[in-house]
Design a protein around this motif. Structure first.
Motif, PDB file in Angstrom:
ATOM      1  N   GLY A  85     -17.585  11.947   9.576  1.00 12.45           N
ATOM      2  CA  GLY A  85     -17.390  10.544   9.912  1.00 12.45           C
ATOM      3  C   GLY A  85     -15.913  10.249  10.070  1.00 12.45           C
ATOM      4  O   GLY A  85     -15.059  11.132   9.934  1.00 12.45           O
ATOM      5  N   LYS A  86     -15.612   8.997  10.344  1.00 10.82           N
ATOM      6  CA  LYS A  86     -14.224   8.594  10.572  1.00 10.82           C
ATOM      7  C   LYS A  86     -13.386   8.740   9.300  1.00 10.82           C
ATOM      8  O   LYS A  86     -13.935   8.729   8.179  1.00 10.82           O
ATOM      9  N   PRO A  87     -12.068   8.894   9.421  1.00  9.33           N
ATOM     10  CA  PRO A  87     -11.198   8.914   8.239  1.00  9.33           C
ATOM     11  C   PRO A  87     -11.348   7.629   7.432  1.00  9.33           C
ATOM     12  O   PRO A  87     -11.469   6.543   8.006  1.00  9.33           O
ATOM     13  N   GLY A  88     -11.359   7.751   6.125  1.00  6.82           N
ATOM     14  CA  GLY A  88     -11.455   6.577   5.264  1.00  6.82           C
ATOM     15  C   GLY A  88     -12.858   6.122   4.967  1.00  6.82           C
ATOM     16  O   GLY A  88     -13.053   5.134   4.247  1.00  6.82           O
ATOM     17  N   LEU A  89     -13.873   6.850   5.494  1.00  8.03           N
ATOM     18  CA  LEU A  89     -15.252   6.444   5.269  1.00  8.03           C
ATOM     19  C   LEU A  89     -15.722   6.769   3.853  1.00  8.03           C
ATOM     20  O   LEU A  89     -16.728   6.256   3.389  1.00  8.03           O
ATOM     21  N   GLY A  90     -14.978   7.628   3.166  1.00  2.26           N
ATOM     22  CA  GLY A  90     -15.323   7.954   1.781  1.00  2.26           C
ATOM     23  C   GLY A  90     -16.286   9.123   1.685  1.00  2.26           C
ATOM     24  O   GLY A  90     -17.331   9.013   1.034  1.00  2.26           O
ATOM     25  N   LYS A  91     -15.926  10.236   2.293  1.00  2.00           N
ATOM     26  CA  LYS A  91     -16.812  11.403   2.291  1.00  2.00           C
ATOM     27  C   LYS A  91     -16.638  12.257   1.043  1.00  2.00           C
ATOM     28  O   LYS A  91     -17.605  12.798   0.504  1.00  2.00           O
ATOM     29  N   THR A  92     -15.401  12.394   0.571  1.00  4.99           N
ATOM     30  CA  THR A  92     -15.113  13.303  -0.538  1.00  4.99           C
ATOM     31  C   THR A  92     -15.436  12.728  -1.917  1.00  4.99           C
ATOM     32  O   THR A  92     -15.988  13.449  -2.763  1.00  4.99           O
ATOM     33  N   PRO A  93     -15.105  11.460  -2.233  1.00 11.96           N
ATOM     34  CA  PRO A  93     -15.336  10.944  -3.589  1.00 11.96           C
ATOM     35  C   PRO A  93     -16.758  11.132  -4.128  1.00 11.96           C
ATOM     36  O   PRO A  93     -16.926  11.487  -5.296  1.00 11.96           O
TER      37      PRO A  93
END
Length: 446
Positions: A85-93
């Motif tokens: 997804g787009k940067p800042g979508l919160g994939k890693t947390p």
């Protein structure tokens, strides 16, 4: 209806957990509570949160739980997930939160290993000959060579998890180590094949009879074409569950109060308790092979046979989606995961995989296949249609009602939720036109 179920239903509606997101209602209530809390207090996207928790839970289960699918063919719960997804979508947390209990266990093992290694190194040469050399046991593996991965797995035969913040690093590993067939090893592991490696630099050969390797990582949409190019022709794409939320709007931050912080801490504590229960089950009984209950087996076989029929019905073999015949194994893994998850949440037994878990796994798999459509669109593969979706579209000609579409879906063994989602999606794309409430028309293809 239990109190927690009512509360979760109200929260889902209030937090607008709709038809487009992963169907959290198929999971046990304590699991739903954790997901909903993380969504509200941490801004975790529902689709990412659920998938990350499933991956971590499967990792905790490891090789200690297996499912006999058919004959001598069985599987462990290991799955491959990629969030994009787009940067800042919160994939890693969400991944970090889901794997935190397992990383804590790895930290304890690391401290114990360091202490044991210090004692071992202080021994005389003669005493070392009578002592066992300490071995580091870890579950989470990050940057690696194939040899390092297999050595870590050999030290922990229960299973390991490859956790990559940027999954493109795993893709590039295949090119970096020419003599280390990363893709081949992971494909073999996914299918349950034996792994072995012999190198002159190794003290002893490695042989893993039942590999159990989970993979989870993230990437940005702009990098998907690189992944597609590397994995297009080796079958790897067919085994990966790509997760992209239909609604990719980045949620705004809201003011945090003490109540929200308490809820967040409690949700994480509840998740750690669920993972701990899995390890307790493993201590009580090191390895368990589950069978389907009779009604669950009947349902699972009927569902798989409907896919086989769909594939056989396509005259042009080039139109058959190669993922279709991989769905059986993925869905079996999901059924096993959901069964044990329901058990540790106090909602099911642990000795067999029942009908509820099979139905839930089928629903989850259909969601993941819909999510894969976003991957195909982003990589220019949208012309490669899902076999069942193609049949569904071909079955609806001229004007038709939503009731007829639902009936067609049932005939193709497609659940109601998926049919409704397809109707909306295909209408938005101009394949169908909504004439009035409950009445559609298929537009002629150019």
């Amino acid at each position: 209806m239990k109190r927690e179920e009512v509360i979760n239903g109200i929260r889902s509606e209030a937090q607008k957990v709709g038809m487009d997101s992963i169907p959290i209602e198929i999971f046990p209530q304590p699991f739903q509570s954790i997901v909903l809390t993380h969504n509200r207090t941490e801004n975790y996207v529902i689709d990412f949160s659920v998938s990350a928790l499933l991956s971590a839970f499967a990792t905790a289960m490891g090789n200690s739980f297996r499912l006999r699918i058919k004959g001598l063919w069985g599987t462990n719960p290991a799955l491959f997930f990629i969030f994009f997804g787009k940067p800042g979508l919160g994939k890693t947390p969400p991944i970090e939160a889901a794997y935190l209990p397992i990383r804590k266990l790895d930290e304890e093992r690391m401290r114990r290993y360091i202490d044991e290694k210090r004692v071992y190194d202080a021994l005389s040469k003669e005493d070392k000959g009578c002592a066992s050399k300490p071995v580091l046991v870890q579950t989470v593996v990050q940057d690696f060579t194939v040899e390092a991965l297999l050595q870590a797995h050999f030290a922990n035969l229960d299973g390991v998890a490859v956790v990559y913040d940027e999954i493109i690093g795993l893709v590039n590993s295949a090119d970096r180590y020419n003599k280390s067939p990363v893709n081949e090893v992971l494909l073999t592991a996914f299918s349950g094949g034996q792994l072995s490696v012999i190198r002159r630099s190794m003290d002893m050969p490695i042989f893993i009879k039942q590999p159990c390797i989970n993979i989870i990582g993230t990437t940005q949409t702009s990098l998907l074409c690189q992944i597609s190019e590397k994995w297009m022709n080796n079958g790897f794409l067919d085994r990966v569950l790509f997760i992209h939320p239909p609604n990719s709007t980045i949620a705004p931050w809201i003011d945090e109060d003490e109540t929200m912080l308490e809820q967040s801490v409690k949700a994480q504590r509840d998740w750690e308790a669920i993972i701990s229960k899995v390890y307790e089950l493993k201590r009580d009984k090191p390895q368990t092979t589950l069978n389907f209950t009779p009604d669950a087996k009947t349902r699972f076989f009927a569902w798989q046979n409907s896919i086989i029929s769909s594939v056989n019905a396509v005259a042009d073999e080039t139109r058959v989606d190669t993922r279709e015949m991989k769905r059986c194994l993925i869905t079996a893994k999901l059924a096993l995961i959901i069964q044990i998850l329901r058990h540790v949440c106090g909602e099911a037994g642990r000795d067999t995989v029942d009908l509820v878990s099979v139905e839930s796994a089928i629903t989850a798999n259909e969601y993941f296949e819909e999510s894969y459509a976003y991957f195909k669109q982003a990589t220019g593969m949208q012309n490669v249609n899902s076999t069942k979706k193609t049949q569904f579209i071909d079955s609806l000609c001229g004007e038709f009602t939503s009731a007829y579409a639902l009936k067609t879906g049932r005939q193709l063994d497609i659940n109601e939720r998926t049919v409704k989602r397809w109707l909306k999606d295909l209408t938005d794309k101009g394949v169908f036109e909504k004439l009035e409430h409950g009445l559609y028309r298929r537009n002629e293809q150019p």
